[in-house]
Design a protein around this motif. Structure first.
Motif, PDB file in Angstrom:
ATOM      1  N   ASN A   1     -22.324  65.921  23.686  1.00 10.88           N
ATOM      2  CA  ASN A   1     -22.113  65.410  22.323  1.00 10.88           C
ATOM      3  C   ASN A   1     -21.004  66.161  21.588  1.00 10.88           C
ATOM      4  O   ASN A   1     -20.178  65.564  20.894  1.00 10.88           O
ATOM      5  CB  ASN A   1     -23.419  65.492  21.533  1.00 10.88           C
ATOM      6  N   ALA A   2     -20.992  67.495  21.724  1.00  8.78           N
ATOM      7  CA  ALA A   2     -19.958  68.277  21.035  1.00  8.78           C
ATOM      8  C   ALA A   2     -18.574  67.906  21.541  1.00  8.78           C
ATOM      9  O   ALA A   2     -17.612  67.772  20.755  1.00  8.78           O
ATOM     10  CB  ALA A   2     -20.217  69.774  21.236  1.00  8.78           C
ATOM     11  N   ALA A   3     -18.429  67.721  22.848  1.00  5.36           N
ATOM     12  CA  ALA A   3     -17.121  67.362  23.401  1.00  5.36           C
ATOM     13  C   ALA A   3     -16.684  65.975  22.947  1.00  5.36           C
ATOM     14  O   ALA A   3     -15.481  65.719  22.756  1.00  5.36           O
ATOM     15  CB  ALA A   3     -17.178  67.429  24.928  1.00  5.36           C
ATOM     16  N   ILE A   4     -17.646  65.065  22.748  1.00  2.00           N
ATOM     17  CA  ILE A   4     -17.296  63.707  22.310  1.00  2.00           C
ATOM     18  C   ILE A   4     -16.630  63.738  20.941  1.00  2.00           C
ATOM     19  O   ILE A   4     -15.548  63.160  20.730  1.00  2.00           O
ATOM     20  CB  ILE A   4     -18.558  62.818  22.292  1.00  2.00           C
ATOM     21  N   VAL A   5     -17.285  64.412  19.963  1.00  2.00           N
ATOM     22  CA  VAL A   5     -16.711  64.414  18.603  1.00  2.00           C
ATOM     23  C   VAL A   5     -15.416  65.206  18.563  1.00  2.00           C
ATOM     24  O   VAL A   5     -14.506  64.898  17.780  1.00  2.00           O
ATOM     25  CB  VAL A   5     -17.742  64.978  17.591  1.00  2.00           C
ATOM     26  N   LEU A   6     -15.287  66.233  19.428  1.00  2.00           N
ATOM     27  CA  LEU A   6     -14.071  67.038  19.448  1.00  2.00           C
ATOM     28  C   LEU A   6     -12.891  66.231  19.987  1.00  2.00           C
ATOM     29  O   LEU A   6     -11.805  66.183  19.393  1.00  2.00           O
ATOM     30  CB  LEU A   6     -14.296  68.283  20.293  1.00  2.00           C
ATOM     31  N   ILE A   7     -13.102  65.561  21.116  1.00  2.00           N
ATOM     32  CA  ILE A   7     -12.017  64.797  21.724  1.00  2.00           C
ATOM     33  C   ILE A   7     -11.689  63.562  20.886  1.00  2.00           C
ATOM     34  O   ILE A   7     -10.513  63.164  20.778  1.00  2.00           O
ATOM     35  CB  ILE A   7     -12.375  64.428  23.170  1.00  2.00           C
ATOM     36  N   ASP A   8     -12.694  62.952  20.265  1.00  2.00           N
ATOM     37  CA  ASP A   8     -12.428  61.805  19.409  1.00  2.00           C
ATOM     38  C   ASP A   8     -11.522  62.207  18.238  1.00  2.00           C
ATOM     39  O   ASP A   8     -10.583  61.481  17.881  1.00  2.00           O
ATOM     40  CB  ASP A   8     -13.748  61.232  18.880  1.00  2.00           C
TER      41      ASP A   8
ATOM     42  N   ALA B   1      -9.385  64.708  18.208  1.00  2.00           N
ATOM     43  CA  ALA B   1      -8.051  64.989  18.752  1.00  2.00           C
ATOM     44  C   ALA B   1      -7.306  63.691  19.032  1.00  2.00           C
ATOM     45  O   ALA B   1      -6.084  63.583  18.778  1.00  2.00           O
ATOM     46  CB  ALA B   1      -8.168  65.824  20.014  1.00  2.00           C
ATOM     47  N   ASN B   2      -8.011  62.688  19.558  1.00  2.00           N
ATOM     48  CA  ASN B   2      -7.370  61.400  19.829  1.00  2.00           C
ATOM     49  C   ASN B   2      -6.874  60.754  18.539  1.00  2.00           C
ATOM     50  O   ASN B   2      -5.795  60.126  18.512  1.00  2.00           O
ATOM     51  CB  ASN B   2      -8.341  60.458  20.532  1.00  2.00           C
ATOM     52  N   GLN B   3      -7.683  60.859  17.469  1.00  2.00           N
ATOM     53  CA  GLN B   3      -7.245  60.291  16.193  1.00  2.00           C
ATOM     54  C   GLN B   3      -5.959  60.946  15.716  1.00  2.00           C
ATOM     55  O   GLN B   3      -5.068  60.276  15.176  1.00  2.00           O
ATOM     56  CB  GLN B   3      -8.359  60.474  15.149  1.00  2.00           C
ATOM     57  N   ARG B   4      -5.838  62.229  15.932  1.00  2.00           N
ATOM     58  CA  ARG B   4      -4.626  62.936  15.487  1.00  2.00           C
ATOM     59  C   ARG B   4      -3.442  62.644  16.411  1.00  2.00           C
ATOM     60  O   ARG B   4      -2.291  62.573  15.949  1.00  2.00           O
ATOM     61  CB  ARG B   4      -4.919  64.439  15.389  1.00  2.00           C
ATOM     62  N   LEU B   5      -3.710  62.484  17.699  1.00  2.00           N
ATOM     63  CA  LEU B   5      -2.625  62.059  18.586  1.00  2.00           C
ATOM     64  C   LEU B   5      -2.099  60.689  18.186  1.00  2.00           C
ATOM     65  O   LEU B   5      -0.886  60.413  18.257  1.00  2.00           O
ATOM     66  CB  LEU B   5      -3.119  62.015  20.038  1.00  2.00           C
ATOM     67  N   ALA B   6      -3.014  59.829  17.758  1.00  2.00           N
ATOM     68  CA  ALA B   6      -2.623  58.464  17.374  1.00  2.00           C
ATOM     69  C   ALA B   6      -1.729  58.452  16.145  1.00  2.00           C
ATOM     70  O   ALA B   6      -0.962  57.497  15.942  1.00  2.00           O
ATOM     71  CB  ALA B   6      -3.876  57.621  17.132  1.00  2.00           C
ATOM     72  N   THR B   7      -1.800  59.507  15.331  1.00  2.00           N
ATOM     73  CA  THR B   7      -0.923  59.582  14.145  1.00  2.00           C
ATOM     74  C   THR B   7       0.435  60.182  14.468  1.00  2.00           C
ATOM     75  O   THR B   7       1.264  60.337  13.575  1.00  2.00           O
ATOM     76  CB  THR B   7      -1.603  60.422  13.042  1.00  2.00           C
ATOM     77  N   GLY B   8       0.643  60.603  15.737  1.00  2.00           N
ATOM     78  CA  GLY B   8       1.940  61.127  16.140  1.00  2.00           C
ATOM     79  C   GLY B   8       1.987  62.623  16.325  1.00  2.00           C
ATOM     80  O   GLY B   8       3.069  63.174  16.610  1.00  2.00           O
ATOM     81  N   MET B   9       0.876  63.316  16.187  1.00  2.00           N
ATOM     82  CA  MET B   9       0.870  64.764  16.407  1.00  2.00           C
ATOM     83  C   MET B   9       1.117  65.082  17.867  1.00  2.00           C
ATOM     84  O   MET B   9       0.767  64.300  18.765  1.00  2.00           O
ATOM     85  CB  MET B   9      -0.476  65.365  15.993  1.00  2.00           C
TER      86      MET B   9
ATOM     87  N   PHE C   1      -3.991  68.708  29.923  1.00  2.00           N
ATOM     88  CA  PHE C   1      -3.873  67.407  30.565  1.00  2.00           C
ATOM     89  C   PHE C   1      -3.218  66.357  29.671  1.00  2.00           C
ATOM     90  O   PHE C   1      -2.761  65.329  30.163  1.00  2.00           O
ATOM     91  CB  PHE C   1      -5.255  66.917  31.011  1.00  2.00           C
ATOM     92  N   MET C   2      -3.207  66.604  28.381  1.00  2.00           N
ATOM     93  CA  MET C   2      -2.559  65.643  27.477  1.00  2.00           C
ATOM     94  C   MET C   2      -1.152  66.085  27.102  1.00  2.00           C
ATOM     95  O   MET C   2      -0.485  65.449  26.292  1.00  2.00           O
ATOM     96  CB  MET C   2      -3.390  65.472  26.193  1.00  2.00           C
ATOM     97  N   ARG C   3      -0.684  67.201  27.653  1.00  2.00           N
ATOM     98  CA  ARG C   3       0.661  67.714  27.343  1.00  2.00           C
ATOM     99  C   ARG C   3       1.716  66.667  27.741  1.00  2.00           C
ATOM    100  O   ARG C   3       1.662  66.074  28.813  1.00  2.00           O
ATOM    101  CB  ARG C   3       0.915  69.001  28.108  1.00  2.00           C
ATOM    102  N   GLY C   4       2.628  66.479  26.837  1.00  2.00           N
ATOM    103  CA  GLY C   4       3.700  65.532  27.114  1.00  2.00           C
ATOM    104  C   GLY C   4       3.416  64.137  26.613  1.00  2.00           C
ATOM    105  O   GLY C   4       4.303  63.278  26.620  1.00  2.00           O
ATOM    106  N   ARG C   5       2.182  63.898  26.126  1.00  2.00           N
ATOM    107  CA  ARG C   5       1.846  62.575  25.611  1.00  2.00           C
ATOM    108  C   ARG C   5       1.848  62.619  24.091  1.00  2.00           C
ATOM    109  O   ARG C   5       1.262  63.505  23.479  1.00  2.00           O
ATOM    110  CB  ARG C   5       0.470  62.139  26.114  1.00  2.00           C
ATOM    111  N   ALA C   6       2.455  61.670  23.498  1.00  2.00           N
ATOM    112  CA  ALA C   6       2.534  61.651  22.039  1.00  2.00           C
ATOM    113  C   ALA C   6       1.400  60.847  21.435  1.00  2.00           C
ATOM    114  O   ALA C   6       0.992  61.063  20.316  1.00  2.00           O
ATOM    115  CB  ALA C   6       3.875  61.079  21.579  1.00  2.00           C
ATOM    116  N   THR C   7       0.893  59.900  22.193  1.00  2.00           N
ATOM    117  CA  THR C   7      -0.183  59.051  21.676  1.00  2.00           C
ATOM    118  C   THR C   7      -1.191  58.812  22.785  1.00  2.00           C
ATOM    119  O   THR C   7      -0.946  59.091  23.961  1.00  2.00           O
ATOM    120  CB  THR C   7       0.349  57.693  21.200  1.00  2.00           C
ATOM    121  N   VAL C   8      -2.253  58.260  22.410  1.00  2.00           N
ATOM    122  CA  VAL C   8      -3.313  57.908  23.377  1.00  2.00           C
ATOM    123  C   VAL C   8      -3.242  56.411  23.620  1.00  2.00           C
ATOM    124  O   VAL C   8      -3.196  55.617  22.692  1.00  2.00           O
ATOM    125  CB  VAL C   8      -4.706  58.307  22.844  1.00  2.00           C
ATOM    126  N   ALA C   9      -3.198  56.075  24.857  1.00  2.00           N
ATOM    127  CA  ALA C   9      -3.109  54.652  25.181  1.00  2.00           C
ATOM    128  C   ALA C   9      -4.336  53.932  24.681  1.00  2.00           C
ATOM    129  O   ALA C   9      -5.426  54.451  24.799  1.00  2.00           O
ATOM    130  CB  ALA C   9      -2.974  54.483  26.687  1.00  2.00           C
TER     131      ALA C   9
END
Length: 1023
Positions: free
Chosen positions: A927-934, A936-944, A1015-1023
């Motif tokens: 559960n902790a990893a789910i909310v953490l990665i979610d 991070a994905n939201q912030r990747l989606a904004t261009g971070m 593992f997400m290095r080099g990716r600007a957004t989440v597909a």
């Protein structure tokens, strides 16, 4: 839509009030019992053939019934035992549905009845078929009627007491020990009969002819219609003394009292009971399925309190020697107290991170979830037992996880100045999906456990059900009730920089980010440490540093001292030897430790079936609650050697009674062979092998030395010369030994049988019965011995079959500090391989705990993989990724690492129940990893960039992760360390979850961000 729902706060509050009221009513009204009501698909069938030897019972009763059972489907195994007078068959069916099981019971009854009609002797009583459940498997209470003498007065009061108790609505059945059936006895004098040219057949025929009522019918007279009947049955000996019979060829009647003595007596004693040296009758009471154990004991207490003043005038008293009240109350109190302490700890955690008003709302929501869960359980007919309460304790901390994350999201937006309605709706959109996913992953880990087969699966079935119901209710509470209450509470966070909570959370975030940056700069070091700790955990398990104890139980404060005497010992002598053992037991007990100590002869209760026979004895020791004194294990160890050294010719062993699912002894080996002599030699060799293994104790087997027997063969030529009918000699033998029942009547609801038998003093030589004179139909008198050929032999006391083949079962307990079930059975198998060539016709069958261990282990591995598959499916659906679910599932080995170190530190064993906890942990740890990665994905989606997204997401989610982890641990901590009472059965499960969550949460906060960034290095957004 959300705004409209959140604005209707009366609806939310009324709904909450209704659920709380229904939950409180359900909790108060649910029947209390220690274990859930479970049918184990076991059938126990008992058939009585009076006067028969073990070989006769095997040949005439057991073999035909086993032939009938062999025609049934879905039979897992059949264990039978043939003893003097009694055949007992235990049938275990496969894991089939309740409806299929009812069909198999109907099939069994039909096949057995057909065999009764076709083959069983007419003297055999109808088989008694009993379904073994948690209610019928162990008595809810033991009531003793104690008197001054073992006489008709004691037995009469005992029968009336039995009838009174059977009328209690919560009583299912009562097994009476030491209660012999009343008889009207015609005790004839063989010489007196012979002197009048009569024999026992003439007397039995006359008694049967006279002892009957005749209903002649109706007679119409001028005055009306009359019923005509003749009375011949009576329980008064004087009424029968004047009955007559006439010798062949004579017209002179002979009165019964000229050739026999008539008396009211009792049947041949089958069991004897003593309490504090006084004769007693023991009534073992089992409750109806689903009834309230505590209410039943209250009914019994009231009855005893009402009856004892009346019985005191007769020199008798009723004693409640043992009951499940203490065990049930203790077990329920332990779980309830731990639940209350857990609730307070959860509230304390919420108060630490959130404002007092918000913490109260979260705490109230927790009570709502628990109340709703109890309401659902009561509606579905569940009782309040320790397994239900375990599910509540496990889910207690998880129920607030969703609320904590939700309220923290609202709280954070309120601090930023948003309006309450806008803060609530935006918070739901932000965390609603990951929270739903986290709840579903937890349910996905628990739901497969409902498919766990075997006894353990049935016993634990309700736990995942309780967790699932509670979590689904918590979603409703967190997404609707809680936001509505926060909005209308008019609460606004204080942004004062001096606020201690604000400063505390900021300090935590800053400290965590610094530590995270330190680890992100040194990825190899952190990953090496994580891999090393996991490797150490695996090594500890492989090296046996974690103690294995697959079935760890909470012992009931009751144990048995089993006493097996030689087979030729009379029942009275067995009782005398048992009382000697009782004296040693009492010497080893301290004042106030024992609630009651009772001696039995003729019966011996075991963990599987009761054993009947004159050679069996038992001391039942019921203990008071320890209240800081010695534990039951310490009491038994203190008395073990003194009791085992009792100077009597008998085998003595201890048997502890435990709570939890029923199991057999850790060592349970069935030695099978068709050659009885080879079977005995193999059993003796295997016993020696087991005795040499470290950690084994209380070794016993079910070989029972039989009695010496006088085997008589009818002399056909001699009988033919006498003019006796072919069956007359066999009947004469029975009449001159045990006698024959020739009639019966009922008086005040009691059945009185009329028995005709010879009266004789105890002879020195059993052949003396053959000297009895017998008058022949042709006139002369002969000896009974002239009609038979006699020889003496040794009869086996017990003949056991396992799956229709003769077997002897060896059982033993183990010291679980030295060895474990799997290891000791492996050593026995290895030792047998070295000597098996000496016994070519013999094989071994291992069962007992090992059966259920193997079944549960195999199933748990499959269910664990099924749970992981469901979790992966849910995560892949949420994140639309193949890789990120694997990243989240890395928390599972992290949690396993915490479990191993937790078991090592707490010295708790790795049992089937801790494995159950490990499987459940798989759904909680992610559960902790789910909310953490979610996040991070939201912030990747904004261009971070991945690094910034990782750091900002971790900083944002660290407080919710710490809160949810802390609340879950807080809910379990009390049970894990025993703040509200210690449970050997469920405490290790809580330890498993606490340590697993603690380590997985710490590693999640550092390892998951590191792996995500790599593992997400080099990716600007989440597909």
């Amino acid at each position: 839509m959300l705004e409209r729902l959140y604005s209707n706060h009366p609806l939310a509050n009324i709904f909450m009030g209704v659920v709380l009221a229904m939950g409180a009513a359900a909790y108060l009204m649910m029947p209390r019992e220690q274990d859930p009501e479970i049918n184990f698909n076991w059938i126990n069938m008992t058939t009585v053939l009076p006067g028969a030897s073990a070989e006769d019972v095997e040949r005439l009763i057991t073999d035909p019934l086993e032939e009938a059972i062999a025609r049934l489907q879905d039979v897992r195994f059949v264990v039978s035992s043939s003893r003097e007078n009694v055949s007992n068959i235990l049938i275990r069916f496969e894991e089939i549905s309740e409806r299929e099981f009812e069909r198999r019971i109907a099939d069994l009854r039909r096949e057995v009845q057909a065999m009764v009609n076709e083959e069983l002797p007419p003297e055999a009583r109808d088989p008694n078929i009993l379904e073994v459940t948690t209610s019928s498997g162990f008595p809810s209470a033991i009531v003793l009627l104690v008197g001054q003498a073992d006489d008709d007065r004691l037995r009469g009061v005992a029968r009336r007491t039995l009838q009174d108790l059977e009328r209690f609505s919560r009583v299912d059945q009562i097994l009476a020990q030491g209660l012999n059936n009343p008889e009207l006895q015609v005790l004839f004098d063989p010489p007196a009969l012979a002197a009048r040219s009569l024999n026992a057949l003439d007397l039995a025929g006359a008694a049967a002819g006279w002892y009957q009522d005749v209903f002649a019918g109706r007679l119409q007279t001028d005055s009306g219609q009359w019923l005509i009947r003749a009375e011949g049955r009576s329980i008064e000996p004087d009424a029968l003394s004047g009955l007559t019979l006439t010798a062949p060829g004579s017209d002179r009647p002979v009165r019964f009292d000229d050739v026999a003595r008539l008396q009211i007596g009792s049947s041949i004693p089958e069991q004897m009971v003593r309490f504090e040296g006084r004769p007693a009758v023991m009534l073992s009471v089992t409750k109806r399925a689903g009834s309230n154990t505590l209410a039943l004991i209250e009914d019994l207490d009231s009855y005893i309190e009402e009856r004892n003043p009346v019985l005191a005038g007769q020199g008798m008293e009723l004693v409640l020697a043992d009951d499940q009240t203490i065990a049930t109350r203790e077990a329920i109190d332990i779980m309830r107290n731990n639940a209350v302490v857990g609730l307070l700890l959860v509230f304390a955690v919420c108060w630490l991170f959130l404002a007092t008003r918000i913490a109260l709302l979260v705490g109230t929501g927790l009570i709502l979830c628990v109340a709703g869960t109890f309401g659902v359980l009561a509606t579905l007919g569940y009782t309040l037992n320790i397994t239900v309460l375990l599910g509540v304790v496990i889910v207690l901390g998880m129920l607030v996880d969703v609320s904590v994350v939700m309220v923290e999201a609202i709280y954070n937006r309120l601090r930023l100045g948003q309006e309450p309605m806008r803060a609530a709706t935006h918070a739901l959109r932000e965390v609603g999906v990951p929270l739903t996913a986290s709840v579903l992953t937890t349910i996905a880990a628990f739901l497969p456990l409902m498919l766990l087969p075997g006894i353990v699966g049935k016993f634990m079935f309700v736990v995942p059900f309780v967790v699932t119901v509670g979590l689904l209710i918590s979603l409703t509470q967190a997404f609707w009730i809680l936001p509505t209450q926060v909005i209308h509470s008019q609460y606004r966070p204080d942004n004062d920089p001096k606020d201690w909570r604000l400063r505390f959370t900021r300090r935590v975030r800053r400290g965590y980010v610094r530590a995270l940056l330190y680890t992100l700069r040194r990825p190899k070091r952190l990953l090496s440490v994580a891999a090393l700790t996991f490797a150490l955990a695996l090594t500890a398990v492989a090296a046996g540093l974690v103690r294995l104890e697959f079935f760890a139980f909470d012992p009931i404060r009751l144990f048995y001292v089993q006493v097996d005497v030689p087979g030729d010992v009379a029942l009275e002598e067995t009782l005398a030897r048992v009382e000697q053992v009782e004296a040693r037991v009492r010497e080893a007990l301290r004042e106030g430790e024992a609630r009651s100590v009772t001696s039995l002869a003729g019966v011996q209760f075991t963990d599987v079936e009761p054993l009947f026979g004159d050679q069996y004895g038992q001391v039942i020791v019921s203990l008071n609650p320890d209240d800081g004194g010695r534990s039951m294990a310490e009491i038994i160890e203190a008395m073990r050697q003194p009791v085992l050294n009792t100077p009597i010719d008998a085998r003595i062993a201890f048997l502890q009674v435990s709570g939890g699912p029923p199991t057999q002894q850790p060592i349970n080996v069935k030695v099978r062979s068709d050659d009885f002599e080879e079977l005995r030699r193999a059993t003796a060799a295997l016993r020696e092998l087991i005795a040499e293994l470290p950690g084994t104790r209380d070794i016993s087997d079910d070989r029972v030395p039989g009695r010496s027997e006088l085997v008589l063969t009818l002399d056909r030529e001699a009988i033919g010369r006498t003019g006796l009918p072919p069956d007359a000699a066999a009947r004469l033998l029975r009449l001159h030994v045990d006698g024959e029942i020739v009639g019966f009547t009922r008086e005040a609801g009691e059945r009185f049988e009329l028995r005709v038998r010879a009266e004789r003093d105890q002879p020195d030589d059993p052949g003396a019965v053959l000297d009895d004179p017998v008058a022949l139909p042709t006139g002369p008198v002969t000896r009974l011995g002239a009609l038979v050929d006699a020889r003496s032999s040794e009869a086996p006391g017990l003949i056991r079959h396992y799956n229709l083949r003769r077997a002897i079962t060896i059982e033993a307990d183990i010291d679980r500090q030295i060895t474990n079930t799997v290891e000791v059975n492996r050593r026995i198998q290895a030792g047998w391989e070295e000597i098996r060539t000496e016994f070519p016709g013999t094989d071994l069958d291992f069962s007992g705990e090992l059966d259920d261990i193997e079944e549960s282990l195999e199933s748990m591995a499959v269910l664990f993989l099924l749970g992981l598959g469901l979790i992966y499916l849910i995560l892949a659906t949420q994140f639309r990724s193949y890789f990120q679910p694997f990243l989240i599932l890395i928390t599972v080995p992290m949690a396993f690492t915490g479990v191993v170190f937790g078991l090592l530190i707490s010295n708790n064993p790795l049992s089937l129940y801790t494995m159950y906890g490990i499987i459940a942990l798989a759904g909680i740890a992610v559960n902790a990893a789910i909310v953490l990665i979610d996040a991070a994905n939201q912030r990747l989606a904004t261009g971070m960039r991945p690094l910034h997204a990782t750091i900002y997401a971790a900083r944002r989610r660290v407080i919710p992760i710490l809160m949810t982890t802390a609340t879950t641990i807080a809910g379990l901590l009390s049970l894990a360390i025993g703040l509200g009472g210690r449970s050997l059965l469920w405490g290790p499960v809580a330890v498993t979850l606490v340590w697993g969550l603690t380590v997985s949460a710490l590693l999640t906060l550092f390892v998951i961000p590191l792996l995500y960034r790599l593992f997400m290095r080099g990716r600007a957004t989440v597909a």
